[in-house]
Motif scaffolding. Structure first.
Motif, PDB file in Angstrom:
ATOM      1  N   GLU A  25      90.882  10.620  27.345  1.00 43.45           N
ATOM      2  CA  GLU A  25      89.614  10.712  27.141  1.00 43.45           C
ATOM      3  C   GLU A  25      89.507  11.735  26.544  1.00 43.45           C
ATOM      4  O   GLU A  25      88.804  12.805  25.479  1.00 43.45           O
ATOM      5  N   GLU A  29      88.942  13.812  23.569  1.00 40.93           N
ATOM      6  CA  GLU A  29      87.801  15.069  22.591  1.00 40.93           C
ATOM      7  C   GLU A  29      87.945  16.139  22.296  1.00 40.93           C
ATOM      8  O   GLU A  29      87.377  16.446  21.339  1.00 40.93           O
ATOM      9  N   THR A  34      88.775   9.722  18.522  1.00 38.04           N
ATOM     10  CA  THR A  34      88.224   8.635  19.807  1.00 38.04           C
ATOM     11  C   THR A  34      89.560   8.095  20.977  1.00 38.04           C
ATOM     12  O   THR A  34      90.751   8.728  20.407  1.00 38.04           O
TER      13      THR A  34
END
Length: 93
Positions: A25, A29, A34
């Motif tokens: 994640e 980012e 995504t």
């Protein structure tokens, strides 16, 4: 005009530790994508590298001559080769 995009109709499920998920994640980012796009891009790059590695090889002069000789030799079982080449590859099923 943009090219039409393929419809994504298949799901790929992955299990990861909380630390792995967090790392993915954070990386997604950081790249402005995504999580799905990040993971899919990474997986596709790796898949292409793995398959490319199996299509290119380096031979010495002696090995190349032996390889060319083997390619030029008559087929030991031409009917078996015809049947094999007529089969649909597993990766396209």
């Amino acid at each position: 005009m943009t090219a039409p995009t393929a419809i994504r109709e298949k799901t790929i499920n992955l299990r990861a530790t909380p630390a792995q998920k967090l790392l993915i994640e954070r990386a997604a980012e950081a790249t402005g994508t995504t999580r799905t796009a990040f993971v899919l891009d990474a997986i596709l790059q790796r898949a292409e590298a793995v398959l490319a590695d199996r299509t290119r090889f380096v031979l010495s002069d002696t090995q190349l001559k032996r390889f060319e000789k083997a390619l030029d030799a008559p087929l030991p079982a031409p009917d078996a080769l015809r049947r094999l080449m007529a089969r649909q590859p597993r990766w396209s099923r």
